[in-house]
Design a protein around this motif. Structure first.
Motif, PDB file in Angstrom:
ATOM      1  N   ILE A  56       0.852  -1.195   0.000  1.00 47.08           N
ATOM      2  CA  ILE A  56       0.000   0.000   0.000  1.00 47.08           C
ATOM      3  C   ILE A  56       0.886   1.244   0.000  1.00 47.08           C
ATOM      4  CG2 ILE A  56      -1.754   1.285   1.298  1.00 47.08           C
ATOM      5  CD1 ILE A  56      -2.809  -1.279   0.042  1.00 47.08           C
ATOM      6  N   ARG A  57       1.952   1.210   0.843  1.00 47.83           N
ATOM      7  CA  ARG A  57       2.852   2.357   0.917  1.00 47.83           C
ATOM      8  C   ARG A  57       3.610   2.573  -0.384  1.00 47.83           C
ATOM      9  NH1 ARG A  57       5.314   0.974   6.918  1.00 47.83           N
ATOM     10  NH2 ARG A  57       3.486   1.701   8.124  1.00 47.83           N
ATOM     11  N   LYS A  58       3.873   1.494  -1.153  1.00 49.60           N
ATOM     12  CA  LYS A  58       4.552   1.588  -2.447  1.00 49.60           C
ATOM     13  C   LYS A  58       3.593   1.916  -3.584  1.00 49.60           C
ATOM     14  CE  LYS A  58       8.893   0.360  -1.476  1.00 49.60           C
ATOM     15  NZ  LYS A  58      10.085   1.148  -1.881  1.00 49.60           N
ATOM     16  N   ASP A  59       2.301   2.115  -3.224  1.00 50.16           N
ATOM     17  CA  ASP A  59       1.251   2.444  -4.201  1.00 50.16           C
ATOM     18  C   ASP A  59       1.110   1.352  -5.263  1.00 50.16           C
ATOM     19  OD1 ASP A  59      -0.809   4.069  -5.040  1.00 50.16           O
ATOM     20  OD2 ASP A  59       0.461   5.156  -6.479  1.00 50.16           O
ATOM     21  N   ARG A  60       1.237   0.070  -4.812  1.00 53.26           N
ATOM     22  CA  ARG A  60       1.098  -1.060  -5.725  1.00 53.26           C
ATOM     23  C   ARG A  60      -0.265  -1.718  -5.543  1.00 53.26           C
ATOM     24  NH1 ARG A  60       3.239  -0.435  -9.824  1.00 53.26           N
ATOM     25  NH2 ARG A  60       3.039  -2.680 -10.293  1.00 53.26           N
ATOM     26  N   TYR A  61      -1.303  -0.918  -5.476  1.00 49.25           N
ATOM     27  CA  TYR A  61      -2.659  -1.440  -5.340  1.00 49.25           C
ATOM     28  C   TYR A  61      -3.613  -0.594  -6.171  1.00 49.25           C
ATOM     29  CZ  TYR A  61      -3.894   2.533  -2.358  1.00 49.25           C
ATOM     30  OH  TYR A  61      -4.141   3.793  -1.896  1.00 49.25           O
ATOM     31  N   ILE A  62      -4.771  -1.139  -6.386  1.00 44.15           N
ATOM     32  CA  ILE A  62      -5.858  -0.446  -7.076  1.00 44.15           C
ATOM     33  C   ILE A  62      -7.163  -0.947  -6.478  1.00 44.15           C
ATOM     34  CG2 ILE A  62      -5.851  -2.179  -8.926  1.00 44.15           C
ATOM     35  CD1 ILE A  62      -6.749   0.077 -10.823  1.00 44.15           C
ATOM     36  N   GLU A  63      -8.053  -0.036  -6.167  1.00 44.01           N
ATOM     37  CA  GLU A  63      -9.301  -0.395  -5.508  1.00 44.01           C
ATOM     38  C   GLU A  63     -10.377  -0.672  -6.550  1.00 44.01           C
ATOM     39  OE1 GLU A  63     -10.147   2.898  -3.002  1.00 44.01           O
ATOM     40  OE2 GLU A  63      -8.621   2.379  -1.496  1.00 44.01           O
ATOM     41  N   TYR A  64     -11.017  -1.809  -6.337  1.00 42.57           N
ATOM     42  CA  TYR A  64     -12.141  -2.146  -7.238  1.00 42.57           C
ATOM     43  C   TYR A  64     -13.344  -1.312  -6.824  1.00 42.57           C
ATOM     44  CZ  TYR A  64     -15.368  -4.940 -10.008  1.00 42.57           C
ATOM     45  OH  TYR A  64     -16.298  -5.356 -10.927  1.00 42.57           O
ATOM     46  N   PRO A  65     -13.880  -0.520  -7.775  1.00 42.23           N
ATOM     47  CA  PRO A  65     -14.932   0.442  -7.417  1.00 42.23           C
ATOM     48  C   PRO A  65     -16.249  -0.236  -7.079  1.00 42.23           C
ATOM     49  CG  PRO A  65     -14.582   0.440  -9.779  1.00 42.23           C
ATOM     50  CD  PRO A  65     -13.536  -0.452  -9.202  1.00 42.23           C
ATOM     51  N   MET A  66     -17.019   0.492  -6.246  1.00 42.73           N
ATOM     52  CA  MET A  66     -18.337  -0.020  -5.879  1.00 42.73           C
ATOM     53  C   MET A  66     -19.390   0.395  -6.915  1.00 42.73           C
ATOM     54  SD  MET A  66     -18.168   0.801  -1.783  1.00 42.73           S
ATOM     55  CE  MET A  66     -19.753   0.023  -1.474  1.00 42.73           C
ATOM     56  N   GLU A  67     -19.133   1.505  -7.666  1.00 43.10           N
ATOM     57  CA  GLU A  67     -20.078   1.989  -8.675  1.00 43.10           C
ATOM     58  C   GLU A  67     -19.662   1.466 -10.040  1.00 43.10           C
ATOM     59  OE1 GLU A  67     -18.270   3.992  -6.756  1.00 43.10           O
ATOM     60  OE2 GLU A  67     -19.713   4.582  -5.198  1.00 43.10           O
ATOM     61  N   SER A  68     -20.607   1.024 -10.809  1.00 45.82           N
ATOM     62  CA  SER A  68     -20.335   0.442 -12.130  1.00 45.82           C
ATOM     63  C   SER A  68     -19.813   1.477 -13.111  1.00 45.82           C
ATOM     64  CB  SER A  68     -21.606  -0.212 -12.695  1.00 45.82           C
ATOM     65  OG  SER A  68     -22.655   0.748 -12.779  1.00 45.82           O
TER      66      SER A  68
END
Length: 596
Positions: free
Chosen positions: A568-580
Motif C-alpha cells: 500500500i505504501r509503495k502504491d502497488r494497489y488499485i481499488e475495485y470500485p463499488m459503482e459500475s
C-alpha cells in the motif's frame, strides 16, 4: 681358627667333671673350604655334662654323623648351628631326642664369613683327622624327606626356631613339623615358593611367625589360633588376598595382634579379610598399590595403628571416610598416609577438609605431600592452605548457569525473530536451491528469461472470487486486451507439487495480480502466494512493482491489514470500485500497471 673339629676330643676332655653350662665353639674351622662334619667321638667329652647352651656357629659345618645329635646332653636348652652350610641328613630324625631344647638356631646358612672377601686369602689350615671321608656310610637323605606329605618331629619342648636367611629352596612345601610347644618361628629371607602347599604345625601354639622376604603366594600356616605376630611382607599375596572375599585365609587367626603385609604388590583387600581378628593392634599394609581401603575395622577396638604409607592413595572416598570415622569412635586409631601423593585439587576438597578435622588420627601428617605441585599448599599449614584452595575453587556454577540460560534465551528469541521476519526469504532461497540442483519439477519445459515471460500476469485469488475472475477479469484483460493470464483453475498441470507450481507460476509471469478479499487474507495458500510474490519481486525483479493488489471494497473500507501495508505504501494497489460507472477506468488503470 685352626683348631678344627678334630681337636674337639682334646678341647672337651674332662669337661664332664666340671659344672660347665655354656660351650661356644664358634669359628674353630677356617672361613673357607669344603664342608665339615662332626663325628660321635668328637662330642664324647660333653655327653655326660649338664650343658644348657651349645653353639657350633661359623664352622662350615655340613653334616653330623648318626648318633651325634642323639648323644648330646639332655639338659641342653639352646642349640646353634648358625652360619654354616648344613644340608639335610639323617641327623634331622634325631632332633626330637633333644628333649629339653627350647631354642634352635639354624639361620644364615651359606653366608660369607666375617671379613669376606679378605678371609678367602687368609693363610689358614685347620687340624683334620687322618682318615677323613667325604661321606658317612649308610646315609640316606631321601628317607628324611620322602613323600609329598612328610612329617618331622622336633624337640618336644622347642619354643623358638631360627631358620632365617638359611637359603632354603623349597617349592610348594607340604610337610608337618611336630613341635607342640613351639612359640616362635623365623623363616624370613629364604627361597620358599608356595602356590598350594602348606606347612602344618599340628596342635601348635605358635605366637610369632615371620615368613617375610620369600615367594609365598598364599598363607602356608593353616592353624593360627594362638598367632599374635605375623610378618608376611615381601611376598606375593596380592592375588590370594583379592579373591578371599569370605575371609578364609585368616579365619583361625583370632588372637592376632600384629600383621605386616607390606611389599606384596596388593591392589585391593576384601572387606572380610580379617573378619575374626578382633584383637589386632597394628596393621602394616605399606608399600603396596592400594588406592582404597575396604577391610572392616569397626570390630577391632584395640587397633592403634594402620600403616598405609607409600601406596597409591590420592583420596579417600566418602564410604572410606565414614568407615574410618566409625573406627575412630571405637578405638584410638592412627593412620599413616605418608608418601601417597594426595590430590590437592578442588575435586578433592571434601577429603582435605575431612583430614583437617581428624588430623590427630594421622601419623606424619605435616609431611604429607600433594601429587600435583602447588606452591601454596602445605600440610604443615593445612588450614591456611585450605582457605586458599577454597577461594580458588569458589563455585560460580549458579552464575554460569544463569548467564548461559539468559544467553540461550536471548539467542533463541533473536533467532526466532529473524526466522519469523525472514521466513519467506528462507523458503524462497530453499526453493531456489532445490531448483538449481534439479529437485524441482518445472511447470513448463522452458523457464522464461528476464525479458520474456510466458504470461503477462499470474492471477492470485481465493476460491470465492473464481466467478469474478471468469466473468470480469478474463473478458476485460485476456479477451479485450489480448494479454495472457495464468489462472490456476485453468492452467495448472495435475501431478506437480503445489509449492513447485506456485513458484513456477510466479517466475513465468511478468506480474502477479492478487485479488484481495477478506477470505483471501485468511487463506494460508494465498498468503504463501502473496509473500513469495513479494520475495520474487525483491530478489529477482529488484522491485515490489512486480506485485499488484486489487483491493475489494470489503478490504479497503475496513482497516488495512498489516501483511499488505508495504505494498500500500509503495502504491502497488488499485481499488475495485463499488459503482459500475467507474469500472472502465479501473480496468484501464489495471491494464496499464500490468503493461508498464
Amino acid at each position: 681358627r685352626e683348631l678344627g673339629f678334630a681337636s674337639l676330643p682334646n678341647i672337651t676332655f674332662y669337661l664332664n667333671q666340671t659344672k660347665i653350662l655354656s660351650l661356644i665353639i664358634d669359628g674353630i674351622n677356617c672361613a673357607t673350604g669344603i664342608g665339615t662334619y662332626i663325628r660321635k667321638h668328637h662330642m664324647d667329652g660333653i655327653r655326660t655334662t649338664h650343658l644348657r647352651k651349645l653353639s657350633l656357629a661359623n664352622n662350615r659345618l655340613e653334616l653330623f654323623e648318626r648318633g651325634v645329635i642323639y648323644n648330646l646332653p639332655k639338659t641342653l636348652m639352646f642349640f646353634s648351628i648358625a652360619g654354616n652350610k648344613v644340608t639335610a641328613g639323617e641327623y634331622l630324625i634325631e632332633m626330637h631326642t633333644m628333649s629339653n631344647v627350647r631354642v634352635i638356631d639354624m639361620s644364615y646358612q651359606y653366608h660369607p664369613q666375617v671379613n669376606y672377601p679378605y678371609s678367602v686369602l687368609e693363610n689358614c689350615e685347620e687340624k683334620v683327622e687322618k682318615e677323613m671321608k667325604t661321606r658317612f656310610p649308610g646315609f640316606n637323605t631321601q628317607a628324611v624327606l620322602s613323600g609329598p606329605n612328610w612329617s618331622m618331629p622336633l624337640p618336644p619342648n622347642l619354643e623358638t626356631l631360627y631358620l632365617q636367611s638359611a637359603r632354603y629352596i623349597i617349592k610348594n612345601p607340604s610337610f608337618s613339623l611336630i613341635a607342640p610347644n613351639l612359640r616362635h618361628v623365623y623363616l624370613q629371607n629364604n627361597f620358599i615358593m608356595s602356590n598350594s602347599g602348606r606347612i602344618i604345625f599340628p596342635n601348635n601354639t605358635i605366637i610369632t611367625c615371620d615368613i617375610s622376604n620369600n615367594i609365598f603366594s598364599h598363607n602356608p600356616v593353616n592353624d593360627g589360633r594362638h598367632m599374635k605376630y605375623l610378618n608376611i611382607s615381601n611376598n606375593r599375596f596380592d592375588k590370594s588376598f583379592m579373591t578371599d572375599t569370605d575371609g578364609t585365609i585368616f579365619a583361625t587367626y583370632t588372637s592376632l595382634e600384629v600383621i605386616d603385609m607390606s611389599f606384596n604388590n596388593i591392589f585391593s583387600l576384601p572387606t572380610m579379610l580379617l573378619k575374626n581378628s578382633h584383637k589386632l593392634r597394628y596393621i602394616n599394609a605399606s608399600n603396596n598399590r592400594l588406592s582404597n581401603w575396604m577391610v572392616d575395622l569397626t570390630e577391632m577396638p584395640n587397633l592403634i595403628s594402620l600403616d598405609l604409607s607409600e601406596n597409591k592413595f590420592t583420596t579417600l572416598s566418602e564410604g572410606d571416610r565414614n568407615h574410618f570415622e566409625k573406627a575412630f569412635q571405637n578405638s584410638n586409631l592412627s593412620i599413616n598416609l605418608f608418601r601417597n601423593g594426595i590430590t590437592c585439587t578442588c575435586e578433592n576438597q571434601e577429603f582435605l577438609i575431612w583430614i583437617q578435622k581428624h588430623k590427630k588420627h594421622f601419623l606424619n601428617f605435616e609431611n604429607y605431600t600433594c601429587s600435583t605441585k602447588h606452591t601454596y599448599f602445605d600440610f604443615k599449614n593445612l588450614r591456611s592452605s585450605l582457605a586458599i584452595l577454597k577461594k580458588q575453587c569458589a563455585s560460580y556454577l549458579g552464575w554460569y548457569i544463569a548467564c548461559a540460560v539468559t544467553l540461550a534465551t536471548f539467542l533463541t528469541f533473536l533467532i526466532s525473530v529473524l526466522l519469523v521476519r525472514n521466513k519467506w526469504k528462507i523458503r524462497y532461497l530453499i526453493y531456489k536451491f532445490r531448483q538449481r540442483f534439479g529437485f524441482v519439477v518445472p511447470f513448463k519445459k522452458h523457464l522464461p528469461t528476464t525479458m520474456h515471460y510466458q504470461y503477462d500476469a499470474f492471477i492470485s485469488y481465493c476460491g470465492r472470487e473464481l466467478m469474478f475472475v471468469l466473468k470480469e477479469v478474463l473478458p476485460r484483460i485476456e479477451v479485450d486486451k489480448n494479454l495472457r493470464l495464468l489462472i490456476r483453475d485453468r492452467d495448472y498441470i495435475p501431478g506437480i507439487p503445489k509449492v513447485d507450481t506456485i513458484m513456477s507460476s510466479l517466475q513465468e509471469s511478468k506480474r502477479t495480480v492478487c485479488i484481495v478479499s477478506k477470505k483471501y487474507l485468511e487463506s494460508k495458500w494465498r498468503d504463501y502466494e502473496l509473500n513469495m510474490a513479494k520475495v520474487e519481486g525483491i530478489k529477482d525483479r529488484g522491485s515490489l512493482d512486480y506485485v499488484i493488489l486489487i483491493l475489494l471494497p470489503e478490504v479497503y473500507n475496513d482497516e488495512i491489514p498489516h501483511k499488505i501495508i508495504d505494498l500500500i505504501r509503495k502504491d502497488r494497489y488499485i481499488e475495485y470500485p463499488m459503482e459500475s460507472c467507474a469500472y472502465d477506468d479501473f480496468w484501464d488503470r489495471l491494464i496499464k500497471m500490468i503493461e508498464e
